[in-house]
Design a protein around this motif. Sequence first.
Motif, PDB file in Angstrom:
ATOM      1  N   LEU A   1       0.696  -1.348   0.130  1.00  0.00           N
ATOM      2  CA  LEU A   1       0.223  -0.151  -0.120  1.00  0.00           C
ATOM      3  C   LEU A   1       0.772   1.473   0.049  1.00  0.00           C
ATOM      4  CD1 LEU A   1      -2.911  -1.045   2.361  1.00  0.00           C
ATOM      5  CD2 LEU A   1      -3.033  -0.716   0.080  1.00  0.00           C
ATOM      6  N   PHE A   2       2.229   1.302   0.384  1.00  0.00           N
ATOM      7  CA  PHE A   2       2.804   2.353   0.552  1.00  0.00           C
ATOM      8  C   PHE A   2       4.261   2.065   0.424  1.00  0.00           C
ATOM      9  CE2 PHE A   2      -0.120   2.120   4.376  1.00  0.00           C
ATOM     10  CZ  PHE A   2      -0.866   3.456   4.329  1.00  0.00           C
ATOM     11  N   HIS A   3       4.680   3.457  -0.327  1.00  0.00           N
ATOM     12  CA  HIS A   3       6.289   3.568  -0.449  1.00  0.00           C
ATOM     13  C   HIS A   3       6.624   4.132   1.073  1.00  0.00           C
ATOM     14  CE1 HIS A   3       6.200   3.763  -4.755  1.00  0.00           C
ATOM     15  NE2 HIS A   3       4.819   4.366  -4.711  1.00  0.00           N
ATOM     16  N   VAL A   4       7.938   3.320   1.393  1.00  0.00           N
ATOM     17  CA  VAL A   4       8.509   3.710   2.809  1.00  0.00           C
ATOM     18  C   VAL A   4       9.702   4.540   2.846  1.00  0.00           C
ATOM     19  CG1 VAL A   4       8.991   2.623   4.941  1.00  0.00           C
ATOM     20  CG2 VAL A   4       7.725   1.459   3.262  1.00  0.00           C
ATOM     21  N   SER A   5       9.710   5.376   3.465  1.00  0.00           N
ATOM     22  CA  SER A   5      10.853   6.208   3.587  1.00  0.00           C
ATOM     23  C   SER A   5      12.006   5.757   4.583  1.00  0.00           C
ATOM     24  CB  SER A   5      10.499   7.862   4.320  1.00  0.00           C
ATOM     25  OG  SER A   5      10.443   7.744   5.581  1.00  0.00           O
ATOM     26  N   PRO A   6      13.267   6.628   4.496  1.00  0.00           N
ATOM     27  CA  PRO A   6      14.281   5.992   5.442  1.00  0.00           C
ATOM     28  C   PRO A   6      13.859   6.528   6.934  1.00  0.00           C
ATOM     29  CG  PRO A   6      15.353   6.876   3.542  1.00  0.00           C
ATOM     30  CD  PRO A   6      13.722   7.120   3.463  1.00  0.00           C
ATOM     31  N   VAL A   7      14.534   6.082   8.038  1.00  0.00           N
ATOM     32  CA  VAL A   7      14.088   6.568   9.323  1.00  0.00           C
ATOM     33  C   VAL A   7      14.698   8.081   9.342  1.00  0.00           C
ATOM     34  CG1 VAL A   7      14.726   6.213  11.691  1.00  0.00           C
ATOM     35  CG2 VAL A   7      14.441   4.152  10.168  1.00  0.00           C
TER      36      VAL A   7
ATOM     37  N   LEU B   1       3.971   6.704   2.203  1.00  0.00           N
ATOM     38  CA  LEU B   1       3.278   7.683   1.298  1.00  0.00           C
ATOM     39  C   LEU B   1       2.412   6.628   0.414  1.00  0.00           C
ATOM     40  CD1 LEU B   1       2.888  10.107  -0.511  1.00  0.00           C
ATOM     41  CD2 LEU B   1       4.557   9.430  -2.041  1.00  0.00           C
ATOM     42  N   SER B   2       1.122   6.666   0.501  1.00  0.00           N
ATOM     43  CA  SER B   2       0.188   5.612  -0.285  1.00  0.00           C
ATOM     44  C   SER B   2       0.730   5.725  -1.666  1.00  0.00           C
ATOM     45  CB  SER B   2      -1.141   6.275   0.023  1.00  0.00           C
ATOM     46  OG  SER B   2      -1.346   7.555  -0.485  1.00  0.00           O
ATOM     47  N   ARG B   3       0.577   4.453  -2.187  1.00  0.00           N
ATOM     48  CA  ARG B   3       0.960   4.300  -3.705  1.00  0.00           C
ATOM     49  C   ARG B   3      -0.184   4.796  -4.633  1.00  0.00           C
ATOM     50  NH1 ARG B   3       5.356   0.711  -4.537  1.00  0.00           N
ATOM     51  NH2 ARG B   3       5.862  -0.254  -2.552  1.00  0.00           N
ATOM     52  N   ARG B   4      -1.430   4.471  -4.350  1.00  0.00           N
ATOM     53  CA  ARG B   4      -2.374   5.327  -5.198  1.00  0.00           C
ATOM     54  C   ARG B   4      -3.552   5.698  -4.146  1.00  0.00           C
ATOM     55  NH1 ARG B   4      -1.747   0.181  -6.566  1.00  0.00           N
ATOM     56  NH2 ARG B   4      -0.754   0.798  -8.394  1.00  0.00           N
ATOM     57  N   GLN B   5      -4.222   6.556  -4.670  1.00  0.00           N
ATOM     58  CA  GLN B   5      -5.327   7.037  -3.802  1.00  0.00           C
ATOM     59  C   GLN B   5      -6.352   6.205  -3.482  1.00  0.00           C
ATOM     60  OE1 GLN B   5      -5.523   9.610  -2.063  1.00  0.00           O
ATOM     61  NE2 GLN B   5      -7.531   9.080  -1.224  1.00  0.00           N
ATOM     62  N   ALA B   6      -6.241   5.443  -2.077  1.00  0.00           N
ATOM     63  CA  ALA B   6      -7.336   4.274  -1.871  1.00  0.00           C
ATOM     64  C   ALA B   6      -8.497   4.970  -1.356  1.00  0.00           C
ATOM     65  CB  ALA B   6      -6.809   3.194  -0.852  1.00  0.00           C
TER      66      ALA B   6
ATOM     67  N   HIS C   1      10.098  18.757   7.347  1.00  0.00           N
ATOM     68  CA  HIS C   1       9.499  18.970   5.971  1.00  0.00           C
ATOM     69  C   HIS C   1      10.545  18.940   4.959  1.00  0.00           C
ATOM     70  CE1 HIS C   1       8.016  22.181   2.884  1.00  0.00           C
ATOM     71  NE2 HIS C   1       6.799  21.702   3.085  1.00  0.00           N
ATOM     72  N   SER C   2      11.525  19.435   5.253  1.00  0.00           N
ATOM     73  CA  SER C   2      12.521  19.069   3.996  1.00  0.00           C
ATOM     74  C   SER C   2      12.670  17.682   3.765  1.00  0.00           C
ATOM     75  CB  SER C   2      13.763  19.773   4.158  1.00  0.00           C
ATOM     76  OG  SER C   2      13.851  21.187   4.230  1.00  0.00           O
ATOM     77  N   PHE C   3      12.949  16.984   4.738  1.00  0.00           N
ATOM     78  CA  PHE C   3      13.040  15.499   4.698  1.00  0.00           C
ATOM     79  C   PHE C   3      11.792  14.735   3.707  1.00  0.00           C
ATOM     80  CE2 PHE C   3      12.398  11.112   6.025  1.00  0.00           C
ATOM     81  CZ  PHE C   3      13.499  10.528   5.853  1.00  0.00           C
ATOM     82  N   ILE C   4      10.733  15.297   4.290  1.00  0.00           N
ATOM     83  CA  ILE C   4       9.550  14.805   3.625  1.00  0.00           C
ATOM     84  C   ILE C   4       9.360  15.054   2.126  1.00  0.00           C
ATOM     85  CG2 ILE C   4       6.883  14.848   3.708  1.00  0.00           C
ATOM     86  CD1 ILE C   4       7.047  14.958   6.689  1.00  0.00           C
TER      87      ILE C   4
ATOM     88  N   GLN D   1      10.975  11.533  -4.589  1.00  0.00           N
ATOM     89  CA  GLN D   1      11.695  10.601  -5.410  1.00  0.00           C
ATOM     90  C   GLN D   1      10.545   9.498  -5.923  1.00  0.00           C
ATOM     91  OE1 GLN D   1      14.156   8.885  -2.236  1.00  0.00           O
ATOM     92  NE2 GLN D   1      15.111  10.724  -2.035  1.00  0.00           N
ATOM     93  N   ILE D   2       9.274   9.625  -5.540  1.00  0.00           N
ATOM     94  CA  ILE D   2       8.297   8.872  -6.072  1.00  0.00           C
ATOM     95  C   ILE D   2       7.976   9.057  -7.311  1.00  0.00           C
ATOM     96  CG2 ILE D   2       6.097   7.794  -5.393  1.00  0.00           C
ATOM     97  CD1 ILE D   2       8.226   7.454  -3.238  1.00  0.00           C
ATOM     98  N   LYS D   3       8.044   8.004  -8.490  1.00  0.00           N
ATOM     99  CA  LYS D   3       7.625   8.487  -9.602  1.00  0.00           C
ATOM    100  C   LYS D   3       6.612   7.573 -10.435  1.00  0.00           C
ATOM    101  CE  LYS D   3      11.239  11.428  -9.592  1.00  0.00           C
ATOM    102  NZ  LYS D   3      10.831  12.734  -9.631  1.00  0.00           N
ATOM    103  N   ASP D   4       6.018   6.750  -9.557  1.00  0.00           N
ATOM    104  CA  ASP D   4       5.059   5.621 -10.103  1.00  0.00           C
ATOM    105  C   ASP D   4       3.915   6.214 -10.893  1.00  0.00           C
ATOM    106  OD1 ASP D   4       3.931   6.670  -7.806  1.00  0.00           O
ATOM    107  OD2 ASP D   4       3.297   4.762  -6.965  1.00  0.00           O
ATOM    108  N   LEU D   5       3.302   6.931 -10.232  1.00  0.00           N
ATOM    109  CA  LEU D   5       2.080   7.773 -10.933  1.00  0.00           C
ATOM    110  C   LEU D   5       2.012   9.156 -10.486  1.00  0.00           C
ATOM    111  CD1 LEU D   5      -0.869   4.780 -10.482  1.00  0.00           C
ATOM    112  CD2 LEU D   5       0.162   5.389 -12.471  1.00  0.00           C
TER     113      LEU D   5
END
Length: 333
Positions: free
Chosen positions: A200-206, A214-219, A246-249, A255-259
């Motif tokens: 369901l999600f893209h996962v960030s580093p710690v 971040l949700s992969r698509r709008q569920a 805020h900058s980290f997020i 970096q998310i380029k799927d859709l």
Amino acid sequence: MLVSLLVVLCQLLSVAHEALVIEVQPSRIQPGLTDGLVINCSVTENKIPQMMKIYSLVLSRVQASNKDSFEELIILNYNERNSTLNTSNVPEGSSGMNGASHITLTWPNPSYRDASRYKCEARGLSTSFNKISATAYASVETDEPDIRSLVDELLHLRKETYETSNSLKEVKQKYTSLNNGLQKAVKKLIREKDQTKKSLFHVSPVFQGRRYYLSRRQASNEIYVAQSTCAFFGGYLAEIDSSEEHSFIANFVNQIKDLPFGAVYIGLTENNGVWTNIYSQNDSKFLPWGHSEPNNHEKNEFCVVLDRASNWRYNDISCYYNDILRYLCEIPE
């Protein structure tokens, strides 16, 4: 006059009546072997001859330090409305109970001290309005256990210990089996939950002890459904407290380029002009609004998104949105 005084004196003396009964069961005990002892003090037919009114019923026994006096164990006091039971001197491990016209004392595993002389006493008022009492006595004797009785009891205890030990082993085996099964089921659920979270999600580093999802698509495009989804996985909609966060997020989302997506829900809502975090209920002190925001377009924009068009700065938006957008969970490690 002398005759009258003698009559009064006789009425004040304790008198025994067949109407007052004390019973002991058993009458002989073997300390360490006898299971229990019961002493019952009762008034038959709820009355005693020559006693117009009963004030109290008392069960006593001979004092250990003074064989000529009694200590009160349990007292049943009567009044106009009800009766009260006083058990302040009841021997340790025993229990007292009362009925309309009796008191009973019961205790398990009686000792040598419990082999004693017991007194049942009814206190009240005579027909001539003088205080009188009626008493009845009973004794509990001891029998020294013989060697055979002791051996039989020891064998019985060994058998009970063996059976108890076997029962405990069976319980332990069943518990171990159930616990192993439960542990496997829990691990399976955790794996399935982790797999679902990754799907369901893209996962960030710690970042500072937490990750962002971040949700992969709008569920869902309703903010409280998104908040519930975050909560299911152990987190909440992201609450951004500093420019570093805020900058980290922003870097992570870039970096998310799927859709394609233009906005990301975070956990802020407006209440009477104050922007408050949904989960912590704290008023937000960090509000990096985009140009001309917030504008409360059409008077219904009470939630917040990170807006791609303004380099992921804040934009107020409806809490139910029908365009392409995602949501961002914050989950502590």
